[in-house]
Write a protein that holds these residues in place. Structure first.
Motif, PDB file in Angstrom:
ATOM      1  N   MET A  26       0.810  -1.217   0.000  1.00 38.54           N
ATOM      2  CA  MET A  26       0.000   0.000   0.000  1.00 38.54           C
ATOM      3  C   MET A  26       0.848   1.274   0.000  1.00 38.54           C
ATOM      4  SD  MET A  26      -3.177  -0.735  -0.202  1.00 38.54           S
ATOM      5  CE  MET A  26      -4.000   0.761   0.350  1.00 38.54           C
ATOM      6  N   VAL A  27       2.164   1.122  -0.118  1.00 34.53           N
ATOM      7  CA  VAL A  27       3.046   2.285  -0.081  1.00 34.53           C
ATOM      8  C   VAL A  27       3.018   2.999  -1.432  1.00 34.53           C
ATOM      9  CG1 VAL A  27       5.434   3.056   0.248  1.00 34.53           C
ATOM     10  CG2 VAL A  27       4.507   1.196   1.641  1.00 34.53           C
ATOM     11  N   SER A  28       3.045   4.311  -1.404  1.00 37.08           N
ATOM     12  CA  SER A  28       2.977   5.102  -2.635  1.00 37.08           C
ATOM     13  C   SER A  28       4.313   5.081  -3.363  1.00 37.08           C
ATOM     14  CB  SER A  28       2.603   6.546  -2.313  1.00 37.08           C
ATOM     15  OG  SER A  28       3.667   7.185  -1.612  1.00 37.08           O
ATOM     16  N   GLN A  29       4.262   5.391  -4.679  1.00 31.48           N
ATOM     17  CA  GLN A  29       5.484   5.495  -5.458  1.00 31.48           C
ATOM     18  C   GLN A  29       6.403   6.570  -4.896  1.00 31.48           C
ATOM     19  OE1 GLN A  29       7.086   4.233  -8.286  1.00 31.48           O
ATOM     20  NE2 GLN A  29       5.791   2.436  -7.960  1.00 31.48           N
ATOM     21  N   ASP A  30       5.832   7.670  -4.446  1.00 31.69           N
ATOM     22  CA  ASP A  30       6.640   8.765  -3.916  1.00 31.69           C
ATOM     23  C   ASP A  30       7.467   8.307  -2.727  1.00 31.69           C
ATOM     24  OD1 ASP A  30       7.312  11.670  -3.866  1.00 31.69           O
ATOM     25  OD2 ASP A  30       6.364  11.532  -1.875  1.00 31.69           O
ATOM     26  N   ALA A  31       6.866   7.476  -1.858  1.00 32.82           N
ATOM     27  CA  ALA A  31       7.597   6.970  -0.697  1.00 32.82           C
ATOM     28  C   ALA A  31       8.614   5.910  -1.098  1.00 32.82           C
ATOM     29  CB  ALA A  31       6.620   6.405   0.329  1.00 32.82           C
ATOM     30  N   TRP A  81      -2.283   0.008  -6.976  1.00 34.25           N
ATOM     31  CA  TRP A  81      -1.221  -0.602  -7.775  1.00 34.25           C
ATOM     32  C   TRP A  81       0.090   0.075  -7.443  1.00 34.25           C
ATOM     33  CZ3 TRP A  81      -2.890  -4.885  -9.867  1.00 34.25           C
ATOM     34  CH2 TRP A  81      -4.229  -4.988 -10.270  1.00 34.25           C
ATOM     35  N   ILE A  82       1.103  -0.713  -7.117  1.00 38.31           N
ATOM     36  CA  ILE A  82       2.390  -0.146  -6.728  1.00 38.31           C
ATOM     37  C   ILE A  82       2.984   0.693  -7.854  1.00 38.31           C
ATOM     38  CG2 ILE A  82       4.785  -0.735  -6.131  1.00 38.31           C
ATOM     39  CD1 ILE A  82       3.687  -3.051  -4.499  1.00 38.31           C
ATOM     40  N   ALA A  83       2.787   0.256  -9.098  1.00 39.86           N
ATOM     41  CA  ALA A  83       3.294   1.006 -10.248  1.00 39.86           C
ATOM     42  C   ALA A  83       2.375   2.169 -10.635  1.00 39.86           C
ATOM     43  CB  ALA A  83       3.484   0.079 -11.440  1.00 39.86           C
ATOM     44  N   GLU A  84       1.321   2.419  -9.826  1.00 39.76           N
ATOM     45  CA  GLU A  84       0.358   3.511  -9.986  1.00 39.76           C
ATOM     46  C   GLU A  84      -0.687   3.254 -11.060  1.00 39.76           C
ATOM     47  OE1 GLU A  84       2.749   7.051 -10.511  1.00 39.76           O
ATOM     48  OE2 GLU A  84       2.843   7.358  -8.336  1.00 39.76           O
ATOM     49  N   GLY A 118       4.619 -13.485 -11.020  1.00 42.16           N
ATOM     50  CA  GLY A 118       5.967 -13.975 -10.823  1.00 42.16           C
ATOM     51  C   GLY A 118       6.431 -13.578  -9.424  1.00 42.16           C
ATOM     52  N   ASP A 119       7.607 -12.952  -9.334  1.00 39.93           N
ATOM     53  CA  ASP A 119       8.131 -12.497  -8.044  1.00 39.93           C
ATOM     54  C   ASP A 119       7.698 -11.077  -7.701  1.00 39.93           C
ATOM     55  OD1 ASP A 119       9.448 -14.790  -7.303  1.00 39.93           O
ATOM     56  OD2 ASP A 119      11.307 -14.240  -8.321  1.00 39.93           O
ATOM     57  N   GLU A 120       7.052 -10.398  -8.622  1.00 37.72           N
ATOM     58  CA  GLU A 120       6.695  -8.998  -8.403  1.00 37.72           C
ATOM     59  C   GLU A 120       5.393  -8.859  -7.630  1.00 37.72           C
ATOM     60  OE1 GLU A 120       5.898  -4.838 -10.898  1.00 37.72           O
ATOM     61  OE2 GLU A 120       6.097  -6.756 -11.951  1.00 37.72           O
ATOM     62  N   CYS A 121       5.404  -8.012  -6.614  1.00 39.42           N
ATOM     63  CA  CYS A 121       4.186  -7.651  -5.890  1.00 39.42           C
ATOM     64  C   CYS A 121       3.537  -6.495  -6.645  1.00 39.42           C
ATOM     65  CB  CYS A 121       4.523  -7.238  -4.455  1.00 39.42           C
ATOM     66  SG  CYS A 121       3.085  -6.722  -3.491  1.00 39.42           S
ATOM     67  N   LEU A 122       2.318  -6.718  -7.156  1.00 43.45           N
ATOM     68  CA  LEU A 122       1.656  -5.722  -8.003  1.00 43.45           C
ATOM     69  C   LEU A 122       0.904  -4.665  -7.205  1.00 43.45           C
ATOM     70  CD1 LEU A 122       0.140  -8.162 -10.653  1.00 43.45           C
ATOM     71  CD2 LEU A 122       2.253  -6.837 -10.837  1.00 43.45           C
ATOM     72  N   GLY A 123       0.322  -5.060  -6.073  1.00 43.74           N
ATOM     73  CA  GLY A 123      -0.497  -4.155  -5.283  1.00 43.74           C
ATOM     74  C   GLY A 123      -1.533  -4.936  -4.505  1.00 43.74           C
ATOM     75  N   SER A 124      -2.547  -4.227  -4.009  1.00 42.53           N
ATOM     76  CA  SER A 124      -3.540  -4.913  -3.188  1.00 42.53           C
ATOM     77  C   SER A 124      -4.858  -4.166  -3.166  1.00 42.53           C
ATOM     78  CB  SER A 124      -3.027  -5.049  -1.744  1.00 42.53           C
ATOM     79  OG  SER A 124      -2.984  -3.775  -1.122  1.00 42.53           O
ATOM     80  N   GLY A 125      -5.898  -4.873  -2.710  1.00 40.45           N
ATOM     81  CA  GLY A 125      -7.214  -4.278  -2.530  1.00 40.45           C
ATOM     82  C   GLY A 125      -7.888  -4.886  -1.319  1.00 40.45           C
TER      83      GLY A 125
END
Length: 281
Positions: A39-44, A172-175, A234-241
């Motif tokens: 849940m962390v923003s791209q800015d952080a 989405w982590i990639a926004e 794969g190994d990438e965490c995409l995000g969450s809901g």
């Protein structure tokens, strides 16, 4: 913006070169890291360093031992809700919420098996504390309106298993949602909703409001409203809901009530569309 997958120990210098950041599943022993970051923003993330990201917990303890950091080695690992500590969970919660007595009801025959101090003290899948019963019973549904907790015998009862859920708007982590999901409105990936649980193969269906339906390849035990479904490719965490709705249980489907609707957070069974059963607004 370009998004690059990198290992955790590469992050400190890689972050200076790229403006968009993705995260990967943590090393064994640090597998909770992605559940904290989803849940962390791209800015952080662009300003975050992960000095232990490429190390296992056992290796970090080895370093501590070599440097005589015994207080690190002797520290017990936190389990459950760490800020509650050794206190009784029920007593802790009842310090902040008024008791709302209700009944334990068998999902199989609607028989009242006992009483409890509040439906909010239980989560789906956990063993219910019902006085006077020798055999274990497990929480399968909660009715926040009536205050009843529905239970079933056996830890593998079909009422504990579901293969469908709907989240709130996904972070989405990639926004932005993955390109394949935007293009096809559906995408195969994996998800989990509890720390250290095995990844579950699933299909995401993207809704116009940014929420997603998650259809698991196999029914999953203990899906719970209010928890977060975390998605991986794969190994990438995409995000969450946040999980806001649940599809019918395997037990409900077995009884021929496959279109009984969905469970909505804070209430009993509600109604709503699922993939393939009509449009979602």
């Amino acid at each position: 913006m370009r998004s690059l997958q990198v290992t955790m120990h590469e992050l400190p210098w890689k972050m200076k070169r790229f403006s968009s950041r993705s995260t990967l599943r943590g090393q064994k022993g640090f597998s909770e890291i992605d559940l904290k970051l989803e849940m962390v923003s791209q800015d952080a993330l662009r300003r975050t360093l992960f000095p232990l990201g490429g190390l296992t917990k056992d290796f970090v303890k080895k370093i501590a031992a070599e440097n005589r950091l015994h207080h690190v080695l002797q520290k017990k690992e936190s389990m459950g809700i760490c800020f509650v500590g050794k206190r009784n969970f029920e007593n802790f919660i009842l310090q902040y919420l008024q008791p709302r007595p209700g009944k334990f009801i068998s999902i199989e025959d609607s028989k009242v098996l006992g009483t409890h101090k509040g439906w909010f003290l239980y989560t789906l899948g956990q063993r219910a504390k019902i006085g006077g019963l020798r055999e274990p019973w497990y929480v399968v549904e909660k009715d926040g309106t009536k205050g009843d907790v529905l239970v079933a015998p056996r830890t593998d009862h079909p009422a504990l298993y579901r293969d469908l859920l709907r989240t709130g708007r996904v972070h989405w982590i990639a926004e932005e949602p993955p390109a394949a999901l935007v293009r096809d409105k559906m995408m195969e990936c994996h998800f989990r909703f509890r720390h250290q649980m095995a990844l579950v193969p699933c299909v995401l269906t993207l809704n116009q409001d940014g929420t997603v339906w998650v259809t698991a390849v196999k029914a999953v035990r203990g899906l719970t409203l209010g928890q977060f479904a975390v998605f991986y490719k794969g190994d990438e965490c995409l995000g969450s809901g946040k999980i806001l709705r649940l599809g019918p249980s395997a037990y409900t489907l077995q009884k021929g009530r496959s279109r009984a609707g969905v469970t909505t957070e804070g209430s009993g069974d509600g109604h709503g569309n699922r993939p393939g059963l009509g449009p979602t607004r």
